[in-house]
Design a protein around this motif. Sequence first.
Motif, mmCIF file in Angstrom:
data_model
loop_
_atom_site.group_PDB
_atom_site.id
_atom_site.type_symbol
_atom_site.label_atom_id
_atom_site.label_comp_id
_atom_site.label_asym_id
_atom_site.label_seq_id
_atom_site.Cartn_x
_atom_site.Cartn_y
_atom_site.Cartn_z
ATOM 1 N N LEU A 126 -1.800 -8.372 -0.396
ATOM 2 C CA LEU A 126 -2.540 -7.148 -0.733
ATOM 3 C C LEU A 126 -4.048 -7.293 -0.560
ATOM 4 C CD1 LEU A 126 -0.534 -6.167 -3.946
ATOM 5 C CD2 LEU A 126 -0.498 -4.949 -1.759
ATOM 6 N N THR A 127 -4.568 -8.511 -0.656
ATOM 7 C CA THR A 127 -6.017 -8.706 -0.536
ATOM 8 C C THR A 127 -6.440 -9.153 0.861
ATOM 9 O OG1 THR A 127 -5.779 -10.981 -1.360
ATOM 10 C CG2 THR A 127 -6.329 -9.277 -2.970
ATOM 11 N N ASN A 128 -5.487 -9.341 1.752
ATOM 12 C CA ASN A 128 -5.817 -9.822 3.105
ATOM 13 C C ASN A 128 -6.343 -8.665 3.955
ATOM 14 O OD1 ASN A 128 -6.007 -11.140 5.550
ATOM 15 N ND2 ASN A 128 -4.063 -12.214 5.306
ATOM 16 N N PRO A 129 -7.588 -8.739 4.449
ATOM 17 C CA PRO A 129 -8.162 -7.643 5.252
ATOM 18 C C PRO A 129 -7.499 -7.478 6.615
ATOM 19 C CG PRO A 129 -9.868 -9.179 4.472
ATOM 20 C CD PRO A 129 -8.550 -9.828 4.243
ATOM 21 N N VAL A 130 -6.665 -8.457 7.027
ATOM 22 C CA VAL A 130 -6.071 -8.420 8.365
ATOM 23 C C VAL A 130 -5.229 -7.160 8.574
ATOM 24 C CG1 VAL A 130 -3.906 -9.648 7.833
ATOM 25 C CG2 VAL A 130 -4.964 -9.922 10.094
ATOM 26 N N TYR A 131 -4.718 -6.572 7.489
ATOM 27 C CA TYR A 131 -3.847 -5.399 7.607
ATOM 28 C C TYR A 131 -4.634 -4.093 7.679
ATOM 29 C CZ TYR A 131 -0.462 -8.855 5.977
ATOM 30 O OH TYR A 131 0.312 -9.976 5.845
ATOM 31 N N ALA A 132 -5.887 -4.110 7.288
ATOM 32 C CA ALA A 132 -6.673 -2.872 7.164
ATOM 33 C C ALA A 132 -7.180 -2.391 8.523
ATOM 34 C CB ALA A 132 -7.854 -3.100 6.231
ATOM 35 N N VAL A 133 -7.266 -1.097 8.648
ATOM 36 C CA VAL A 133 -7.844 -0.484 9.854
ATOM 37 C C VAL A 133 -9.367 -0.602 9.786
ATOM 38 C CG1 VAL A 133 -8.155 1.689 11.111
ATOM 39 C CG2 VAL A 133 -5.910 1.121 10.132
ATOM 40 N N ILE A 187 5.240 -2.822 0.566
ATOM 41 C CA ILE A 187 4.562 -3.559 -0.510
ATOM 42 C C ILE A 187 3.300 -2.817 -0.950
ATOM 43 C CG2 ILE A 187 3.200 -5.652 -0.973
ATOM 44 C CD1 ILE A 187 5.335 -7.209 0.609
ATOM 45 N N PHE A 188 2.504 -2.343 0.006
ATOM 46 C CA PHE A 188 1.280 -1.606 -0.339
ATOM 47 C C PHE A 188 1.610 -0.304 -1.060
ATOM 48 C CE2 PHE A 188 -0.992 -4.526 2.356
ATOM 49 C CZ PHE A 188 -2.313 -4.454 1.922
ATOM 50 N N ASN A 189 2.589 0.437 -0.531
ATOM 51 C CA ASN A 189 2.936 1.728 -1.145
ATOM 52 C C ASN A 189 3.491 1.551 -2.554
ATOM 53 O OD1 ASN A 189 2.153 3.192 1.117
ATOM 54 N ND2 ASN A 189 4.180 3.061 2.068
ATOM 55 N N LYS A 190 4.356 0.553 -2.728
ATOM 56 C CA LYS A 190 4.984 0.346 -4.036
ATOM 57 C C LYS A 190 3.964 -0.147 -5.061
ATOM 58 C CE LYS A 190 8.632 1.134 -6.259
ATOM 59 N NZ LYS A 190 9.150 2.515 -6.275
ATOM 60 N N PHE A 191 2.993 -0.941 -4.600
ATOM 61 C CA PHE A 191 1.962 -1.397 -5.541
ATOM 62 C C PHE A 191 1.116 -0.222 -6.033
ATOM 63 C CE2 PHE A 191 -2.320 -2.915 -6.565
ATOM 64 C CZ PHE A 191 -2.020 -3.809 -7.572
ATOM 65 N N GLU A 228 8.658 -6.879 9.862
ATOM 66 C CA GLU A 228 7.783 -7.419 8.813
ATOM 67 C C GLU A 228 6.669 -6.442 8.459
ATOM 68 O OE1 GLU A 228 6.362 -11.338 9.640
ATOM 69 O OE2 GLU A 228 8.358 -12.181 9.987
ATOM 70 N N ILE A 229 6.180 -5.704 9.453
ATOM 71 C CA ILE A 229 5.123 -4.717 9.196
ATOM 72 C C ILE A 229 5.639 -3.613 8.280
ATOM 73 C CG2 ILE A 229 3.761 -2.857 10.273
ATOM 74 C CD1 ILE A 229 2.468 -5.589 10.503
ATOM 75 N N ARG A 230 6.921 -3.242 8.460
ATOM 76 C CA ARG A 230 7.506 -2.226 7.565
ATOM 77 C C ARG A 230 7.544 -2.745 6.120
ATOM 78 N NH1 ARG A 230 10.520 -0.732 12.233
ATOM 79 N NH2 ARG A 230 12.073 -2.385 11.884
ATOM 80 N N THR A 231 7.836 -4.046 5.968
ATOM 81 C CA THR A 231 7.840 -4.644 4.626
ATOM 82 C C THR A 231 6.442 -4.623 4.029
ATOM 83 O OG1 THR A 231 9.676 -6.111 5.220
ATOM 84 C CG2 THR A 231 8.368 -6.739 3.311
ATOM 85 N N ILE A 232 5.436 -4.908 4.862
ATOM 86 C CA ILE A 232 4.044 -4.873 4.393
ATOM 87 C C ILE A 232 3.674 -3.473 3.918
ATOM 88 C CG2 ILE A 232 1.623 -5.078 5.112
ATOM 89 C CD1 ILE A 232 3.019 -7.757 4.714
#
Length: 548
Positions: free
Chosen positions: A233-240, A194-198, A187-191
Amino acid sequence: MKCAIYSRKSKFTGVGDSIENQIQLCKEYAMKTFNLSNEDFIVYEDEGFSGGSMDRPEFKKMLLDAKFKSFNMLICYRLDRISRNVADFSFLIEELNNYNISFISIKEHFDTSTPMGRAMMYIASVFAQLERETIGERIRDNMLQLAKDGHWLGGICPTGFKSTCIKVEDEKKKIKKIYNLESIPDEIRTIGLIFNKFLDLKSLTQLENYCMEKNIKSKNNINFSPITLRNILTNPVYAVADLNIYNYFITNNYSIYGHKNLFNGKHGIMAYNKTIQKKNISNKLRTPSEWIITIGSHKGVIPSEKWITVQNILSQNSFKSFRRRKSSQALLSGILYCKNCGARMRPKIGRTNKNGLKSFYYICENKIKSKKSHCSIKNIQGNELDKTLLENLKVSFQKNPIFIEALCKSDFTFTRTKKNSDLILLKNIIKKKEFQIQQLVQSISYSEEESIRKYIFKEIRTLEEDLNKLEGKYKIMYDKFTAQSDKFNLDDLADTIGNFHKLIDLLSNVEKISLINSLIEKIIWDGNIVEVIFMGSNIKNNSYKKDC
């Protein structure tokens, strides 16, 4: 003298100040104080509704009745039964004062017919809201305490993560469970994709189409929608969590819990208090200043620079775009489905013909988004389908009593929000009278002859008298209509269906859509034949064949 009684309870519990107890106490007070009888009361009951909002069916009906001065005073058992919000309460008091209607709360012994009563009422309402805000502050303080360690507080985990339980010993040597987020590699690879394609496409719609075309699905194995993609895309949970994103949150007025030094790039972000959660209502995002940002126990998966760039693009897209008014030309939008894949058929505007009418087609939603890879069903000409359907419905309802009888005997229901045909027709007559008065008023300014002006004034007075009578009749019919149960009887249903051929041509497109939606549950297009399924029944009609 007519007395209105309003009662409310957030939910049925069988204990405390029940609806019945509130009404009985109000009646006893009014009978004793004002010498009223049972026939002098109009009762409004809202059970299962919070006092924090005015969006309550009986409350709104009471306001409408107050406008028509159906009662002289309003009594409630306790102030918070009316509202727990100062602004809403003040609005109600102003409305009642405008209509010369007194307000009495028997528990607090307040009576707005006296100056002291009005002053005390406002004071009491301030304390009611103070209690509400205090509860909110206690919840926020509790969240701040929980935010210390950046644990997962429960609920559905974000895509890419699962929650793992850890047992720890607290200061009092008691074992308690805490939950942390743990990444799911696939699922992380899908995330990441999604970020790269956007960043490449810079469009949620194009990103949705890309995911559908490449068969990239959510963790629930359904197609991504623009809303779902935006939430990811707006969820901060993914950000470093590093200094770069710390400065971003400070600049954009987020509330940060934790020292700047903790943003060292080793963990991800946790955001608490993000949504406004209400029963039976979709969660809405709070403003950033209400969010609580802290360091999570999980690792971040999207570099802060990339996450911030995505936020800036989304912000620019929102600024450049504007909401177009939804077209009401397509009468079947929302109830027309593709039989091939089950998706909705959406209207797509085409060229304007020589008569100035814009042609449009109904096209399968999946067909558009997947570029025909998921569905390739034929389009259907919208103008022609809408016209043919209405003509066939007119004939079916007007000349086929067996069809109407079968429909009436089915499990067919209307809700109170659907107006019957008499109400709609009367409302149209009222609108026409109002338009006639408006035209006469404008014509006065163009006429200089006194005799003509007198004649116009006379016509206006006649029309106003007619209008007042019609509005009074409409009010009586509306009251009778709303007093009925949620299910109309068969006579009401037969009346609506039987008058369909007269009614439909008098309506605007928006009103036509409302009437069609009250009669038809769904329409299915298989590429050749349109199948109509009527609301709450097993009756189908396959007579609308279109070769498009």
